[in-house]
Design a protein around this motif. Structure first.
Motif, PDB file in Angstrom:
ATOM      1  N   VAL A 125      -4.654  -4.894  -8.508  1.00  0.00           N
ATOM      2  CA  VAL A 125      -4.055  -5.426  -7.288  1.00  0.00           C
ATOM      3  C   VAL A 125      -5.144  -5.860  -6.312  1.00  0.00           C
ATOM      4  CG1 VAL A 125      -1.950  -4.055  -7.459  1.00  0.00           C
ATOM      5  CG2 VAL A 125      -3.925  -3.105  -6.276  1.00  0.00           C
ATOM      6  N   PRO A 126      -4.826  -6.767  -5.386  1.00  0.00           N
ATOM      7  CA  PRO A 126      -5.808  -7.121  -4.362  1.00  0.00           C
ATOM      8  C   PRO A 126      -6.240  -5.887  -3.571  1.00  0.00           C
ATOM      9  CG  PRO A 126      -3.978  -8.685  -4.371  1.00  0.00           C
ATOM     10  CD  PRO A 126      -3.584  -7.557  -5.265  1.00  0.00           C
ATOM     11  N   ASP A 127      -7.502  -5.853  -3.189  1.00  0.00           N
ATOM     12  CA  ASP A 127      -8.054  -4.678  -2.506  1.00  0.00           C
ATOM     13  C   ASP A 127      -7.250  -4.272  -1.273  1.00  0.00           C
ATOM     14  OD1 ASP A 127     -10.092  -4.460  -4.362  1.00  0.00           O
ATOM     15  OD2 ASP A 127     -11.544  -5.596  -3.170  1.00  0.00           O
ATOM     16  N   ALA A 128      -6.701  -5.249  -0.558  1.00  0.00           N
ATOM     17  CA  ALA A 128      -5.985  -4.950   0.683  1.00  0.00           C
ATOM     18  C   ALA A 128      -4.766  -4.073   0.469  1.00  0.00           C
ATOM     19  CB  ALA A 128      -5.564  -6.250   1.369  1.00  0.00           C
ATOM     20  N   TRP A 129      -4.246  -4.032  -0.751  1.00  0.00           N
ATOM     21  CA  TRP A 129      -3.023  -3.276  -1.023  1.00  0.00           C
ATOM     22  C   TRP A 129      -3.282  -1.936  -1.696  1.00  0.00           C
ATOM     23  CZ3 TRP A 129       1.337  -4.608   1.278  1.00  0.00           C
ATOM     24  CH2 TRP A 129       1.413  -5.917   1.797  1.00  0.00           C
ATOM     25  N   THR A 130      -4.536  -1.633  -2.014  1.00  0.00           N
ATOM     26  CA  THR A 130      -4.823  -0.374  -2.711  1.00  0.00           C
ATOM     27  C   THR A 130      -4.541   0.849  -1.838  1.00  0.00           C
ATOM     28  OG1 THR A 130      -7.157  -0.481  -2.043  1.00  0.00           O
ATOM     29  CG2 THR A 130      -6.565  -1.448  -4.184  1.00  0.00           C
ATOM     30  N   LYS A 131      -4.555   0.697  -0.529  1.00  0.00           N
ATOM     31  CA  LYS A 131      -4.321   1.851   0.352  1.00  0.00           C
ATOM     32  C   LYS A 131      -2.901   2.382   0.240  1.00  0.00           C
ATOM     33  CE  LYS A 131      -3.464  -1.244   4.302  1.00  0.00           C
ATOM     34  NZ  LYS A 131      -3.925  -1.629   5.660  1.00  0.00           N
ATOM     35  N   TYR A 132      -1.991   1.602  -0.364  1.00  0.00           N
ATOM     36  CA  TYR A 132      -0.609   2.054  -0.542  1.00  0.00           C
ATOM     37  C   TYR A 132      -0.339   2.549  -1.961  1.00  0.00           C
ATOM     38  CZ  TYR A 132      -0.178  -0.846   3.653  1.00  0.00           C
ATOM     39  OH  TYR A 132      -0.350  -1.409   4.892  1.00  0.00           O
ATOM     40  N   VAL A 133      -1.360   2.589  -2.797  1.00  0.00           N
ATOM     41  CA  VAL A 133      -1.182   2.948  -4.204  1.00  0.00           C
ATOM     42  C   VAL A 133      -1.761   4.337  -4.439  1.00  0.00           C
ATOM     43  CG1 VAL A 133      -1.723   2.295  -6.582  1.00  0.00           C
ATOM     44  CG2 VAL A 133      -1.271   0.517  -4.883  1.00  0.00           C
ATOM     45  N   PHE A 134      -0.885   5.297  -4.756  1.00  0.00           N
ATOM     46  CA  PHE A 134      -1.291   6.679  -4.953  1.00  0.00           C
ATOM     47  C   PHE A 134      -0.763   7.187  -6.291  1.00  0.00           C
ATOM     48  CE2 PHE A 134      -1.052   6.124  -0.360  1.00  0.00           C
ATOM     49  CZ  PHE A 134      -2.238   6.707   0.074  1.00  0.00           C
ATOM     50  N   ALA A 135      -1.553   8.018  -6.945  1.00  0.00           N
ATOM     51  CA  ALA A 135      -1.087   8.655  -8.175  1.00  0.00           C
ATOM     52  C   ALA A 135       0.192   9.433  -7.902  1.00  0.00           C
ATOM     53  CB  ALA A 135      -2.173   9.579  -8.727  1.00  0.00           C
ATOM     54  N   LYS A 136       1.188   9.251  -8.765  1.00  0.00           N
ATOM     55  CA  LYS A 136       2.515   9.871  -8.686  1.00  0.00           C
ATOM     56  C   LYS A 136       3.381   9.285  -7.567  1.00  0.00           C
ATOM     57  CE  LYS A 136       0.934  12.278 -12.002  1.00  0.00           C
ATOM     58  NZ  LYS A 136       1.145  11.757 -13.373  1.00  0.00           N
ATOM     59  N   GLY A 137       2.910   8.227  -6.935  1.00  0.00           N
ATOM     60  CA  GLY A 137       3.719   7.554  -5.928  1.00  0.00           C
ATOM     61  C   GLY A 137       4.628   6.516  -6.570  1.00  0.00           C
ATOM     62  N   TYR A 138       5.552   5.992  -5.774  1.00  0.00           N
ATOM     63  CA  TYR A 138       6.460   4.954  -6.244  1.00  0.00           C
ATOM     64  C   TYR A 138       5.844   3.570  -6.073  1.00  0.00           C
ATOM     65  CZ  TYR A 138      10.487   8.163  -6.366  1.00  0.00           C
ATOM     66  OH  TYR A 138      11.356   9.181  -6.652  1.00  0.00           O
ATOM     67  N   ILE A 139       6.218   2.666  -6.981  1.00  0.00           N
ATOM     68  CA  ILE A 139       5.886   1.256  -6.830  1.00  0.00           C
ATOM     69  C   ILE A 139       6.936   0.458  -7.596  1.00  0.00           C
ATOM     70  CG2 ILE A 139       4.410   0.972  -8.889  1.00  0.00           C
ATOM     71  CD1 ILE A 139       2.448  -0.572  -6.925  1.00  0.00           C
ATOM     72  N   ALA A 140       7.211  -0.748  -7.157  1.00  0.00           N
ATOM     73  CA  ALA A 140       8.147  -1.616  -7.875  1.00  0.00           C
ATOM     74  C   ALA A 140       7.355  -2.757  -8.499  1.00  0.00           C
ATOM     75  CB  ALA A 140       9.214  -2.168  -6.943  1.00  0.00           C
ATOM     76  N   ILE A 141       7.521  -2.914  -9.813  1.00  0.00           N
ATOM     77  CA  ILE A 141       6.838  -3.966 -10.562  1.00  0.00           C
ATOM     78  C   ILE A 141       7.902  -4.854 -11.189  1.00  0.00           C
ATOM     79  CG2 ILE A 141       5.174  -4.495 -12.379  1.00  0.00           C
ATOM     80  CD1 ILE A 141       4.059  -1.672 -12.025  1.00  0.00           C
ATOM     81  N   ASN A 142       7.912  -6.122 -10.814  1.00  0.00           N
ATOM     82  CA  ASN A 142       8.951  -7.056 -11.269  1.00  0.00           C
ATOM     83  C   ASN A 142      10.349  -6.464 -11.094  1.00  0.00           C
ATOM     84  OD1 ASN A 142       7.291  -9.179 -11.836  1.00  0.00           O
ATOM     85  ND2 ASN A 142       7.429  -9.024 -14.059  1.00  0.00           N
ATOM     86  N   GLY A 143      10.521  -5.753  -9.975  1.00  0.00           N
ATOM     87  CA  GLY A 143      11.832  -5.223  -9.624  1.00  0.00           C
ATOM     88  C   GLY A 143      12.166  -3.881 -10.209  1.00  0.00           C
ATOM     89  N   ALA A 144      11.297  -3.306 -11.023  1.00  0.00           N
ATOM     90  CA  ALA A 144      11.547  -2.011 -11.646  1.00  0.00           C
ATOM     91  C   ALA A 144      10.858  -0.902 -10.865  1.00  0.00           C
ATOM     92  CB  ALA A 144      11.069  -2.008 -13.094  1.00  0.00           C
TER      93      ALA A 144
END
Length: 206
Positions: A125-144
């Motif tokens: 992901v672009p560096d600017a968005w890594t601050k919202y990415v945490f192990a065991k956290g939620y994320i939506a990829i192509n709507g999933a």
């Protein structure tokens, strides 16, 4: 709003281009268009779009220039398949996590690992968005709605079971492919609030 539980796979049958606008003609499974009305919201690869016309099992959606710029929808071609989810209704089970259908950024598939009975996908992901990415956290990829496994710099992975591979387009995903990303809204709120309070800065040296 959406739940992040992909309801199936649909096929792009035509793309009608106009200045600043693409009309996507998408064919859905027959049993998934019951009760659809003009103006209804449907998430296509995680992007909230509005139904503008219906022709049997085919639904039409207009994607504006800004949507095409910020998401992967501008790269779709006739014959491509997409994940879809119709908007959640009051009383629906929330099996994933609440999504708005507003894509924040895109990510690239950088590795696909296939151990027995599951698949691990690595994304960048672009560096600017890594601050919202945490192990065991939620994320939506192509709507999933998915749970993040490991995080390594600006890369993270997710682990997918056979049912997820069967029910979504992840079963045919390829290295180098781009996907839509919506970060978890609660995570984003907490991180941004702490940043405004100054907790994102290094501790002062004595």
């Amino acid at each position: 709003m959406f739940t992040g539980i992909v309801q199936g796979i649909a096929k792009v049958t035509d793309i009608i281009t106009a200045p600043g606008l693409n009309t996507l003609v998408i064919e859905f499974p027959d049993d998934k268009v019951h009760g659809v009305t003009i103006g209804a919201s449907v998430a296509i690869n995680g992007t909230c779009l509005t139904v503008t016309r219906q022709e049997g099992a085919k639904l039409c959606f207009d994607a504006m220039q800004e949507t095409l710029r910020l998401t992967t929808l501008g790269a779709l071609a006739s014959g491509d398949t997409v994940n879809f989810e119709r908007a959640a209704r009051i009383g629906d089970e929330i099996g994933g996590h609440l999504l708005s259908g507003h894509v924040h950024t895109t990510a690239r598939v950088v590795d696909i690992i296939r151990p027995e009975n599951n698949v691990t996908l690595w994304f960048e992901v672009p560096d600017a968005w890594t601050k919202y990415v945490f192990a065991k956290g939620y994320i939506a990829i192509n709507g999933a709605s998915l749970t993040i496994g490991e995080v390594d710099g600006n890369r993270f992975n997710v682990h997918l079971i056979p049912e997820t591979l069967r029910a979504t387009t992840f079963g045919t995903i390829k290295e180098g492919q781009w996907v839509n990303i919506e970060v978890d809204s609660q995570t984003q709120t907490i991180v941004d609030t702490l940043a405004r309070m100054g907790y994102d800065r290094p501790a002062p040296t004595v």
